[in-house]
Structures are given as structure tokens and as C-alpha cells.
Motif scaffolding. Structure first.
Motif, PDB file in Angstrom:
ATOM      1  N   MET A   1       0.864  -1.207  -0.049  1.00 56.36           N
ATOM      2  CA  MET A   1      -0.127   0.157   0.114  1.00 56.36           C
ATOM      3  C   MET A   1       0.860   1.236   0.067  1.00 56.36           C
ATOM      4  O   MET A   1       0.171   2.322  -0.372  1.00 56.36           O
ATOM      5  CB  MET A   1      -0.914  -0.037   1.270  1.00 56.36           C
ATOM      6  CG  MET A   1      -1.939  -1.055   1.123  1.00 56.36           C
ATOM      7  SD  MET A   1      -3.140  -0.671  -0.342  1.00 56.36           S
ATOM      8  CE  MET A   1      -2.535  -2.025  -1.544  1.00 56.36           C
TER       9      MET A   1
ATOM     10  N   PHE B   1     -10.459  -7.256  -2.324  1.00 57.69           N
ATOM     11  CA  PHE B   1     -10.001  -6.054  -1.493  1.00 57.69           C
ATOM     12  C   PHE B   1      -8.918  -5.513  -1.998  1.00 57.69           C
ATOM     13  O   PHE B   1      -8.698  -4.367  -2.258  1.00 57.69           O
ATOM     14  CB  PHE B   1     -10.168  -6.364   0.030  1.00 57.69           C
ATOM     15  CG  PHE B   1      -9.812  -5.179   0.785  1.00 57.69           C
ATOM     16  CD1 PHE B   1     -10.630  -3.821   0.987  1.00 57.69           C
ATOM     17  CD2 PHE B   1      -8.847  -4.764   1.700  1.00 57.69           C
ATOM     18  CE1 PHE B   1     -10.347  -2.494   1.459  1.00 57.69           C
ATOM     19  CE2 PHE B   1      -8.568  -3.697   2.520  1.00 57.69           C
ATOM     20  CZ  PHE B   1      -9.313  -2.734   2.290  1.00 57.69           C
TER      21      PHE B   1
ATOM     22  N   VAL C   1      -7.989  -1.873  -3.796  1.00 59.69           N
ATOM     23  CA  VAL C   1      -7.219  -0.774  -3.259  1.00 59.69           C
ATOM     24  C   VAL C   1      -5.853  -0.869  -4.250  1.00 59.69           C
ATOM     25  O   VAL C   1      -5.555   0.601  -4.556  1.00 59.69           O
ATOM     26  CB  VAL C   1      -6.734  -1.177  -1.896  1.00 59.69           C
ATOM     27  CG1 VAL C   1      -5.905  -0.127  -1.462  1.00 59.69           C
ATOM     28  CG2 VAL C   1      -7.848  -1.540  -1.082  1.00 59.69           C
TER      29      VAL C   1
ATOM     30  N   MET D   1      -6.959   1.268  -7.314  1.00 65.08           N
ATOM     31  CA  MET D   1      -7.236   2.657  -6.758  1.00 65.08           C
ATOM     32  C   MET D   1      -5.934   3.449  -6.642  1.00 65.08           C
ATOM     33  O   MET D   1      -5.566   4.619  -7.021  1.00 65.08           O
ATOM     34  CB  MET D   1      -7.895   2.772  -5.631  1.00 65.08           C
ATOM     35  CG  MET D   1      -9.503   2.533  -5.779  1.00 65.08           C
ATOM     36  SD  MET D   1     -10.376   2.547  -4.251  1.00 65.08           S
ATOM     37  CE  MET D   1     -12.050   2.665  -4.859  1.00 65.08           C
ATOM     38  N   LYS D   2      -4.818   2.694  -6.050  1.00 65.78           N
ATOM     39  CA  LYS D   2      -3.726   3.247  -5.739  1.00 65.78           C
ATOM     40  C   LYS D   2      -3.017   3.534  -7.223  1.00 65.78           C
ATOM     41  O   LYS D   2      -2.317   4.711  -7.157  1.00 65.78           O
ATOM     42  CB  LYS D   2      -2.665   2.474  -5.157  1.00 65.78           C
ATOM     43  CG  LYS D   2      -1.162   2.252  -5.120  1.00 65.78           C
ATOM     44  CD  LYS D   2      -0.478   1.512  -4.381  1.00 65.78           C
ATOM     45  CE  LYS D   2       1.207   1.738  -4.364  1.00 65.78           C
ATOM     46  NZ  LYS D   2       1.868   0.622  -4.096  1.00 65.78           N
TER      47      LYS D   2
ATOM     48  N   LEU E   1      -3.866   7.623  -1.897  1.00 64.41           N
ATOM     49  CA  LEU E   1      -5.171   7.365  -1.954  1.00 64.41           C
ATOM     50  C   LEU E   1      -6.021   8.655  -1.311  1.00 64.41           C
ATOM     51  O   LEU E   1      -5.571   9.135  -0.598  1.00 64.41           O
ATOM     52  CB  LEU E   1      -5.681   6.270  -1.288  1.00 64.41           C
ATOM     53  CG  LEU E   1      -5.438   4.823  -1.899  1.00 64.41           C
ATOM     54  CD1 LEU E   1      -5.862   3.740  -0.980  1.00 64.41           C
ATOM     55  CD2 LEU E   1      -5.982   4.663  -3.459  1.00 64.41           C
TER      56      LEU E   1
ATOM     57  N   GLN F   1     -11.930   8.052  -2.424  1.00 65.83           N
ATOM     58  CA  GLN F   1     -11.404   6.728  -2.675  1.00 65.83           C
ATOM     59  C   GLN F   1     -11.639   5.789  -1.429  1.00 65.83           C
ATOM     60  O   GLN F   1     -12.184   4.618  -1.618  1.00 65.83           O
ATOM     61  CB  GLN F   1     -10.227   6.482  -3.215  1.00 65.83           C
ATOM     62  CG  GLN F   1     -10.027   6.879  -4.805  1.00 65.83           C
ATOM     63  CD  GLN F   1      -8.536   6.788  -5.415  1.00 65.83           C
ATOM     64  OE1 GLN F   1      -7.655   7.054  -4.678  1.00 65.83           O
ATOM     65  NE2 GLN F   1      -8.190   6.663  -6.388  1.00 65.83           N
ATOM     66  N   ALA F   2     -11.150   6.478  -0.423  1.00 70.65           N
ATOM     67  CA  ALA F   2     -11.233   5.700   0.837  1.00 70.65           C
ATOM     68  C   ALA F   2     -12.797   5.380   1.402  1.00 70.65           C
ATOM     69  O   ALA F   2     -13.151   4.171   1.653  1.00 70.65           O
ATOM     70  CB  ALA F   2     -10.561   6.363   2.116  1.00 70.65           C
TER      71      ALA F   2
ATOM     72  N   ILE G   1     -13.895   2.727  -0.637  1.00 69.14           N
ATOM     73  CA  ILE G   1     -13.628   1.164  -0.445  1.00 69.14           C
ATOM     74  C   ILE G   1     -14.515   0.877   0.783  1.00 69.14           C
ATOM     75  O   ILE G   1     -14.745  -0.501   0.910  1.00 69.14           O
ATOM     76  CB  ILE G   1     -12.014   1.400   0.142  1.00 69.14           C
ATOM     77  CG1 ILE G   1     -11.079   1.650  -1.057  1.00 69.14           C
ATOM     78  CG2 ILE G   1     -11.596   0.169   0.952  1.00 69.14           C
ATOM     79  CD1 ILE G   1      -9.679   2.034  -0.708  1.00 69.14           C
TER      80      ILE G   1
END
Length: 308
Positions: free
Chosen positions: A189, A251, A255, A258-259, A267, A271-272, A275
Motif C-alpha cells: 500500500m 479487497f 485498493v 485505486m492506488k 489514495l 476513494q477511501a 472502499i
């Protein structure tokens, strides 16, 4: 101490403003969504208590990644620094903790608070200069780096697995198995330097699929011994473990896309929020995964080879 928390609140408001969200509205929506999500999971999901515990520890681990302990130690004593970090971890996990208490799971709620006490005792320098061996060698770089950073948590989780085995407690084993997936997920991440993306001689699509494959490899490598122990010692867990593994792969895919759709930036707050909704309503991923896959491939065109 008050000034520190006021500063953190102002920083959060600035993040919202940079994301194009009016700070007051963003704060209200974030808090409302967080509390609603915790209460919904705790009182409507059959495994809600275990999910809340996993979610709480994940949030605590995420809060510890802010890398501001050194800044605090320059201005406060170690005792005050640890006190600030403990209060911060309790605050960020207040919704799941309150739900655990409200549902009568007092031991679980105090356990989440106790985990904050344990986590504040750790630091990135706690293992000194000793190089921890990993099952991943040195490639890809995310897996050995993440393994070493989270080595202490991994040891604690493996300990939890053996406790679940000796106490015949399958729920504890499932929670520990899920947290092992989070260790692997968290390794990917952090937004890496552009060089570590450019160095891949792949087109964007192959690059993204390879990252997903690395997660699956790391997840299987780290948790396979655990899965074997749980399946053969606590009967009837095979399908549960499969669902947990499948859920974390879903998941992680969301993520990761999106990253890299937002790369090299972190992020964003919207976006969070997405999620969070996708966790509560997984079918939304059928729309957002293709959408962010398209955005990520376009965003990576400038760094990666697009002629393959």
C-alpha cells in the motif's frame, strides 16, 4: 497535548480540502459513515464481532504508519509521546470499541484497547540492525520489506493461531488468519518511488496483474501453514478460510487499482469512502474494479512500456 490533536484535526481538514471536499461536510460524512459502518457490521453480520476486531487492529496499525513518533519525541518526553499515541489509537478505533461494548462483548472491547497499549511499545527501530530473514528472498521488494516491518505482528498472530488450536476456538483462528492477509496487503500500500514502477519492463495491464499475483503468492506463502493447521485441527473451516482469502484478494485488487489510478499521489478521501462502501456491499466491486483498472492502465502509460 491539546495542540497536537488540534493540529491533527487541521491536517485532516486540509486533506479534505485538497481532495475537493468541503471540510465540514467531509468530517461529518466520514464520522457518520464510520459509526454507521461499525454498528451495521456489529449488529447485522454473523461474524460482526470478529470483523470489528480485525478492523480495529487494522486501523491501529494504519495510524502507527504515520511516522510522526520521531517528531513527537523531539518535542515531548517518551512517556508523553506514548500517551499521545495511545489516546490517538483509542480515538481512531472508538466506533468499533463502542459497538463491542454495546453488544455485550466487554472482553473484546477491552482487548482492542489493550492492543493499543501493546502497539505503542513497538517502533521501527525496535528490532535494531538485525536483518530478519524472509521466505520471499528480495523480490518483489514489497514482500520482504513488509514482512520485516510487520515481523512482530506476525509472531503474535501465529501465537494466536496456536492458542485457537489448543482452546478449540475457531473464531480466534479465523481472525488471526485474516490479519495475516492484512500484513501482506499492507506491504503493497505504500506509494513507491517512480523508479520502482519504471523498472518493470511490462505494459500497464501485465504490471497490474503481476502485482495481484505477487499478493496472492505472498498471502499463500505466509498463511498456508496456518490454513493447514486450522483445517486439520478445527474441522469445518475450509470454506471459511477460502472465503476470507477470496475476500482479501478482492479487497486488495480494488485498493491496488485505486492506488495506481492516483499514482504517484496517495489514495484520496473519496476513494477511501468508496472502499468502505465496497466492503459493506461487495457487489459494488463489479463496477469499481473495471473502472479503476481502466484509469490505472491509462495513468501508468507514461512510466511503463505500452507496446507489449
Amino acid at each position: 497535548m491539546n495542540y497536537y490533536f488540534q493540529l491533527q484535526f487541521k491536517r485532516f481538514q486540509r486533506v479534505l480540502s485538497e481532495a475537493g471536499i468541503q471540510p465540514l461536510i467531509g468530517v461529518v460524512l466520514t464520522l457518520a459513515g464510520y459509526f454507521f459502518g461499525a454498528f451495521y457490521i456489529g449488529f447485522n453480520h454473523p461474524e460482526g464481532i470478529q470483523i470489528l476486531l480485525v478492523m480495529g487492529i487494522l486501523i491501529q496499525l494504519s495510524a502507527l504508519q504515520k511516522q510522526n513518533s520521531e517528531f513527537l519525541e523531539l518535542h515531548f518526553s517518551k512517556v508523553i509521546t506514548k500517551t499521545l499515541r495511545f489516546i490517538e489509537l483509542v480515538i481512531v478505533t472508538l466506533p468499533p470499541t463502542l459497538v463491542l461494548f454495546a453488544s455485550g462483548k466487554l472482553l473484546w472491547g477491552f482487548g482492542l484497547i489493550f492492543s493499543a497499549l501493546i502497539l505503542i511499545q513497538t517502533s521501527k527501530n525496535s528490532l535494531g540492525s538485525f536483518t530478519i530473514p524472509t521466505p520471499f528472498k528480495n523480490y518483489p521488494f514489497e514482500l520482504p520489506a513488509g514482512f520485516r516491518v510487520n515481523a512482530l505482528y506476525g509472531i503474535l498472530l501465529y501465537g494466536g493461531i496456536f492458542v485457537s488450536f489448543y482452546t478449540n476456538n475457531p473464531n480466534l483462528g479465523l481472525v488471526a488468519f485474516g490479519l495475516l492477509q492484512l500484513i501482506v496487503l499492507s506491504s503493497f500500500m505504500k506509494v513507491e518511488d517512480e523508479f520502482f514502477v519504471w523498472v518493470y519492463d511490462l505494459n500497464p495491464r501485465k504490471f497490474l496483474f503481476q502485482k495481484i499475483g505477487y499478493f496472492m503468492l505472498g498471502s499463500i506463502t505466509l498463511s498456508l501453514p496456518v490454513a493447514i493447521l486450522l483445517v486439520f485441527s478445527l474441522k469445518g473451516l475450509s470454506i471459511n478460510l477460502f472465503y476470507i482469502y477470496l475476500g482479501f484478494t478482492y479487497f486488495f485488487t480494488l485498493v491496488l487499482l485505486m492506488k495506481y489510478s492516483n499514482y504517484p499521489k496517495e489514495l484520496s478521501v473519496p476513494q477511501a469512502i468508496i472502499i468502505g462502501f465496497c466492503i459493506l456491499m461487495p457487489f459494488l466491486g463489479l463496477f469499481f474494479i473495471p473502472f479503476y483498472f481502466s484509469r490505472a492502465t491509462k495513468n501508468l502509460m507514461l512510466l511503463l512500456n505500452d507496446k507489449d
